[in-house]
Design a protein around this motif. Structure first.
Motif, mmCIF file in Angstrom:
data_model
loop_
_atom_site.group_PDB
_atom_site.id
_atom_site.type_symbol
_atom_site.label_atom_id
_atom_site.label_comp_id
_atom_site.label_asym_id
_atom_site.label_seq_id
_atom_site.Cartn_x
_atom_site.Cartn_y
_atom_site.Cartn_z
ATOM 1 N N HIS A 146 72.785 76.587 29.822
ATOM 2 C CA HIS A 146 73.539 76.852 31.054
ATOM 3 C C HIS A 146 74.760 77.730 30.748
ATOM 4 N N VAL A 302 76.945 71.062 36.125
ATOM 5 C CA VAL A 302 75.892 70.469 35.308
ATOM 6 C C VAL A 302 76.256 68.997 35.082
ATOM 7 N N SER A 325 72.789 70.144 41.699
ATOM 8 C CA SER A 325 73.326 70.256 40.343
ATOM 9 C C SER A 325 72.220 70.089 39.308
ATOM 10 N N PRO A 326 72.228 70.915 38.256
ATOM 11 C CA PRO A 326 71.307 70.663 37.138
ATOM 12 C C PRO A 326 71.634 69.305 36.519
ATOM 13 N N GLN A 327 70.613 68.586 36.081
ATOM 14 C CA GLN A 327 70.826 67.267 35.490
ATOM 15 C C GLN A 327 70.137 67.180 34.133
ATOM 16 N N ARG A 328 70.889 66.734 33.136
ATOM 17 C CA ARG A 328 70.347 66.543 31.787
ATOM 18 C C ARG A 328 70.581 65.087 31.380
ATOM 19 N N ASP A 345 66.220 69.791 31.224
ATOM 20 C CA ASP A 345 66.805 69.262 32.447
ATOM 21 C C ASP A 345 65.782 68.431 33.211
#
Length: 567
Positions: A146, A302, A325-328, A345
């Motif tokens: 990211h 993120v 939102s990107p999620q990890r 992700d």
């Protein structure tokens, strides 16, 4: 972790540098994953050699261990109580019980585990180095994946740093505090809140103070293990939106909350800055939407938290509050160490942290066997469930921490592991073998079918006098405010459980399990419970994992339901 630089100062060349650094580090780690079996055995035997003269090493004849087979013969699969006498000796001032003389014992972390009883875990120089290396692999890949977020602020909230001393004078901390303290100092300018905020005991006050400091920041990263904490943070911002807008407009920190004068003085340089334009922007959001949620004031940061297992079931609601939102996934992390490293992700699984420990796997079907057939990572079967066994530089050997993981695939010889649940959480009133994971899955599916937001949810297994045993399901009343809706929820939940567990279906059909009940609790009940339970355990709300299944039936007696819904 790798450092971040201000967005205005991070030219494409620097971002390219981060990308190249990640490629180099990931290339090395990826090769280790290809040869995970030999890498793991090499790590193990090196650790055995270095610990031969510890008391644990002498008691288990480490000097005679030259291969994995001998290690397994001489060191049993064990739980915490097996190591406790050695840990107690270390805590009393004799590190040699577990720690080789060339390593330094730094402090202890603390965990409550599934029993709720605090347990100490040694932090050595070697363990911390390996722990940071594993976090570095995870973090650098996250940043490289990211790059457009580099230079933005990071919100990371942690637990208490000083929780007391052992009899030998060693400090005790929470694992999240240790993580926060051991980030690269180059990251410090990008932290959205100071570490002092983490010492505020009341979570509502802590969340409010954090939002007061960073609601108007250009937030790029949020690292909070528990998705429920993320959601509560967002709810507090909405609940106290008028106070926040006024504080930004006036350059104040509301007196509604009890915040020490000492902390107010420390925060004053940031608090007293008037931001009327920012206050106006927030007021306009409220005027247009009726709420004040992160999705409207932060640009889709993120987010890293637990996405899977019983601890991560609330993550499916994150986008309702934070937008797209990107999620990890944070990975399987405990006070004993980092155990998995998620690499994509939106997926809860990760590869084992083979740089920070040796891992074995006990098939769930083998649990309780006199001679369990323990396997290595490359021997796992896709779709099968296992207890995770760890050997680390903190002094644990073949430690069964009680976590069940599922193999979902492989990267080289290394399995992809998804946390499922704690192994002790299985209801067995009449042979139904109802798992906590099945309860969560059924409740989620029910809420989705009925278009409800589930929130926190707990099942209690009850044995009753002169009655068939049953399960009581507990939910706050605002989640299912109408009686007919609540009864439909209970009916569909029963059906979903029957579809997931044929033993549940059989026992319900036979009538040996009575009809379940739905206990509707007053709004705010879970928040009060979490606050009280965190205070009782002394570990803070960051380490709290809400039980989806409770096997202590008197546990329910502390709650006063608004009503009880029956089928």
């Amino acid at each position: 972790m790798v450092s971040l630089t201000n967005n205005a100062l991070v030219p494409p060349l620097s971002r390219m540098g981060i990308s190249l650094l990640n490629q180099q580090q990931w290339s090395v780690f990826r090769k280790q994953l290809e040869q995970a079996s030999s890498q793991q055995q090499t790590w193990l035997l090196k650790r055995i050699r270095s610990c031969e003269k510890t008391r644990f090493g002498r008691d288990h004849d480490f000097a005679g261990i030259r291969d994995l087979e001998t290690f397994r013969k001489q060191v049993p699969v064990s739980e915490y109580d097996y190591f406790k006498p050695y840990i107690d000796e270390v805590a009393a001032g004799n590190p040699e019980a577990l720690i080789p003389s060339h390593e330094k014992l730094m402090r202890f972390t603390i965990t409550t585990g599934s029993s709720g009883t605090p347990k100490l875990n040694p932090v050595t120089t070697t363990w911390l180095k390996e722990y940071k290396k594993a976090w570095g692999i995870w973090g650098l890949k996250l940043f490289a994946d990211h790059p457009s977020y580099l230079g933005k602020k990071m919100l990371q909230m942690a637990g208490t740093w000083e929780m007391g001393k052992t009899p030998g004078g060693y400090s005790i901390s929470m694992i999240s505090a240790l993580l926060a303290r051991n980030q690269s100092p180059l990251l410090r300018p990008f932290y959205a809140i100071p570490s002092d905020l983490n010492d505020i005991k009341d979570p509502i006050i802590r969340y409010y103070a954090a939002l007061r400091l960073c609601m108007l920041d250009n937030m790029g990263w949020i690292l909070l293990m528990n998705p429920g904490t993320l959601i509560r943070l967002a709810e507090v911002g909405d609940e106290f939106k008028e106070d926040l807008i006024k504080d930004f407009h006036d350059g104040t920190l509301t007196n509604r909350f009890e915040i020490s004068n000492e902390l107010r003085v420390k925060l004053a340089p940031r608090i007293r800055k008037v931001d009327r334009a920012g206050a106006s922007r927030l007021a306009k959001i409220v005027e247009q939407t009726g709420t004040l949620l992160p999705k409207d004031y932060w640009p889709n940061p993120v987010i890293s938290c637990w996405l899977g297992g019983t601890a991560g079931f609330q993550s499916r609601y994150i986008n309702d509050y934070f937008g797209n939102s990107p999620q990890r996934d944070m990975g399987l992390v405990s006070s004993e160490g980092r155990h998995t490293i998620p690499i994509e992700d939106g997926k809860p699984e990760g590869v084992p942290s083979i740089v920070s420990g040796f891992y074995e796997y006990l098939p769930v079907s083998e649990a309780g066997s006199a001679q369990p057939e323990v396997v290595e990572g490359h021997e796992l079967e896709i779709g099968a469930d296992y207890y995770l066994l760890m050997t680390t530089s903190a002094g644990y050997y073949r430690f069964n921490i009680g976590d069940i993981v599922r193999c979902t695939g492989f990267v080289g010889q290394a399995p992809l592991l998804e946390f499922i649940q704690k192994g002790t959480q299985v209801g067995d009133l009449e042979g139904e073998k109802l798992t906590e994971h099945q309860i969560v899955e059924a409740a989620q599916a029910t809420a989705q079918e009925l278009q409800l937001e589930l929130g926190l949810f707990t099942a209690v297994a009850l044995r009753l006098e002169r009655q068939h045993p049953r399960y009581d399901f507990m939910i706050e009343i605002h989640r299912v405010p109408h009686e007919d809706q609540a009864r439909k929820f209970l009916q569909v939940l029963d059906e979903k459980l029957a579809g997931l567990n044929f033993l549940w279906k059989a026992r319900r059909k036979e009538g040996v399990l009575a009809n379940p009940q739905l206990l509707r609790l007053p709004a705010g009940t879970w928040e009060k419970y979490i606050t009280a339970e965190s205070a009782r355990r002394g570990t803070g709300d960051y380490q709290y994992k809400h039980p989806a299944l409770m096997l202590k039936q008197n546990w329910v007696e502390q709650f006063s339901p608004v009503d009880i819904i029956n089928l």
